[in-house]
Design an enzyme around this catalytic site. Structure first.
Site, PDB file in Angstrom:
ATOM      1  N   GLY A 138       0.926  -1.252   0.130  1.00 15.22           N
ATOM      2  CA  GLY A 138      -0.179  -0.330  -0.266  1.00 15.22           C
ATOM      3  C   GLY A 138       0.688   0.834   0.347  1.00 15.22           C
ATOM      4  O   GLY A 138       1.830   1.449  -0.746  1.00 15.22           O
ATOM      5  N   CYS A 139       0.408   2.044   0.549  1.00 16.52           N
ATOM      6  CA  CYS A 139       1.575   3.776   1.308  1.00 16.52           C
ATOM      7  C   CYS A 139       2.984   3.329   1.432  1.00 16.52           C
ATOM      8  O   CYS A 139       3.387   4.400   0.995  1.00 16.52           O
ATOM      9  CB  CYS A 139       0.064   4.855   2.114  1.00 16.52           C
ATOM     10  SG  CYS A 139      -1.447   4.825   1.079  1.00 16.52           S
ATOM     11  N   ALA A 140       2.958   2.524   2.183  1.00 16.26           N
ATOM     12  CA  ALA A 140       4.393   2.493   2.131  1.00 16.26           C
ATOM     13  C   ALA A 140       4.977   1.918   1.621  1.00 16.26           C
ATOM     14  O   ALA A 140       6.375   1.698   1.491  1.00 16.26           O
ATOM     15  CB  ALA A 140       4.502   1.260   3.705  1.00 16.26           C
TER      16      ALA A 140
END
Length: 356
Positions: A138-140
């Site tokens: 995801g966003c990481a």
């Protein structure tokens, strides 16, 4: 120790003003909420001005199944990813024959073989490139991709590594999902791709960039319900806890302090704060938790305003803008992104010339 030499970005083909999206969402969701106008304020309060999508806005007004969405994901991901990788190598003046590893990061679609294999065919890259696809971060994912490239280059200091982060988050939109999580996600998420060239310290190329001095990965135990996707028959449904800003405020500072202590640094050493802008509230939580002045998040806020939250590529958009400011030799900074799990990835960077 690896060096980030070049970052390029590739926008999705359709730009949409945030106000246009509000009109579509009002039409789709208005009959399901008595307070729809109050809820729609999130589109303005989020400080996002526009976003890029893989399909025109009217495409989202009809119900689409997982197969149709995923076919478009594969088609557009190969196009956007091929352009990003080709431009990254060209601007870095690196021949495709010299690439040793290809790290591909994505969480918004599915493909076997993975998108990197398809891009290698389009660009006629060497057959023996080591492919390292990463899914579900995801966003990481942007920060994680850079960290894993650093790991690879520490093991193989003569390596040249391509890191491609690509998300088409808009294609996960669920027209029939009337949850507030879906509404919030619709106000934030966008599409984009970013490619970074990372090299080991025995690669002899002129130029400047960010040296990756150290990294840290952290997973919060039993936090699967904070952020992520639920996979259902219609596709990917967003999981988005309203407590994310509060979690950041409580959890992030001890996590950062541990990392800084490990590398004998302190918050005063952070000249550049290169953060994934998950949303306005997330950036405010960063500032509050770490005691940062708002100027430290100016570039992250500008990227959020112009592009929205593209998940994994977004922090590379921020990194690109930092690199284009041409930092002074020896200036240091923290690159960080938060993602599903709940998790974080951090890298300590130092600007400098290539080690030759």
């Amino acid at each position: 120790m690896a060096m980030i030499r070049k970052v390029v970005t590739e926008n999705a083909p359709y730009h949409v003003d945030q106000k246009e999206i509000v009109g579509v969402v009002r039409s789709l969701f208005g009959g399901d909420y008595n307070d729809i106008e109050r809820l729609l304020k999130v589109f303005g309060n989020g400080q996002i001005e526009g976003r890029y999508f893989a399909a025109p806005l009217d495409w989202f007004e009809e119900e689409r199944g997982l197969e149709e969405k995923n076919m478009l994901y594969v088609e557009e991901a190969v196009k956007m990813g091929s352009r990003a990788v080709a431009r990254c190598l060209e601007e870095a003046k690196v021949d495709k024959e010299d690439v040793d590893a290809f790290i591909f990061v994505s969480s918004s679609g599915m493909s076997t073989p993975t998108i990197d294999a398809r891009i290698m065919n389009v660009l006629q890259m060497p057959q023996h490139v080591k492919r390292i696809p990463l899914w579900g971060l995801g966003c990481a994912g942007g920060a994680s991709g850079l960290s894993r490239a650093d790991d690879y280059c520490r093991a193989y200091p003569e390596a040249v590594v391509v890191v491609l982060c690509l998300e088409l988050c808009s294609l996960t939109f669920q027209r029939s999902d009337r949850s507030k999580s879906n509404l919030i996600g619709t106000s934030l998420f966008a599409d984009g791709a970013a490619c970074a060239l990372v090299t080991g310290d025995k690669v002899s190329l002129p130029g400047e960039g960010f040296h990756i001095k150290e990294s840290q990965s952290t997973l919060m135990r039993d936090s699967e319900d904070v952020m992520g996707w639920d996979v259902k028959d219609e596709g990917l449904h967003v999981v988005f806890s309203r407590d994310i800003p509060k979690i950041i405020e409580k959890w992030l500072k001890p996590n950062v302090d541990l990392f800084l202590e490990k590398i004998s640094k302190s918050s005063s050493d952070i000249t550049h704060f290169i953060a994934h802008p998950g949303g306005k509230k997330v950036l405010t939580a960063y500032e509050k938790s770490l005691g940062l002045t708002t100027d430290k998040t100016d570039i992250s806020r500008a990227v959020l305003a112009k592009y929205g939250n593209m998940s994994s590529p977004t922090v590379l958009y921020v990194l690109k803008d930092f690199m284009e400011t041409k930092p002074t030799q020896g200036e240091e900074g923290l690159l960080t992104a938060l993602g599903p799990g709940f998790s974080s990835e951090m890298l300590w960077l130092e600007w400098g010339e290539s080690v030759r």
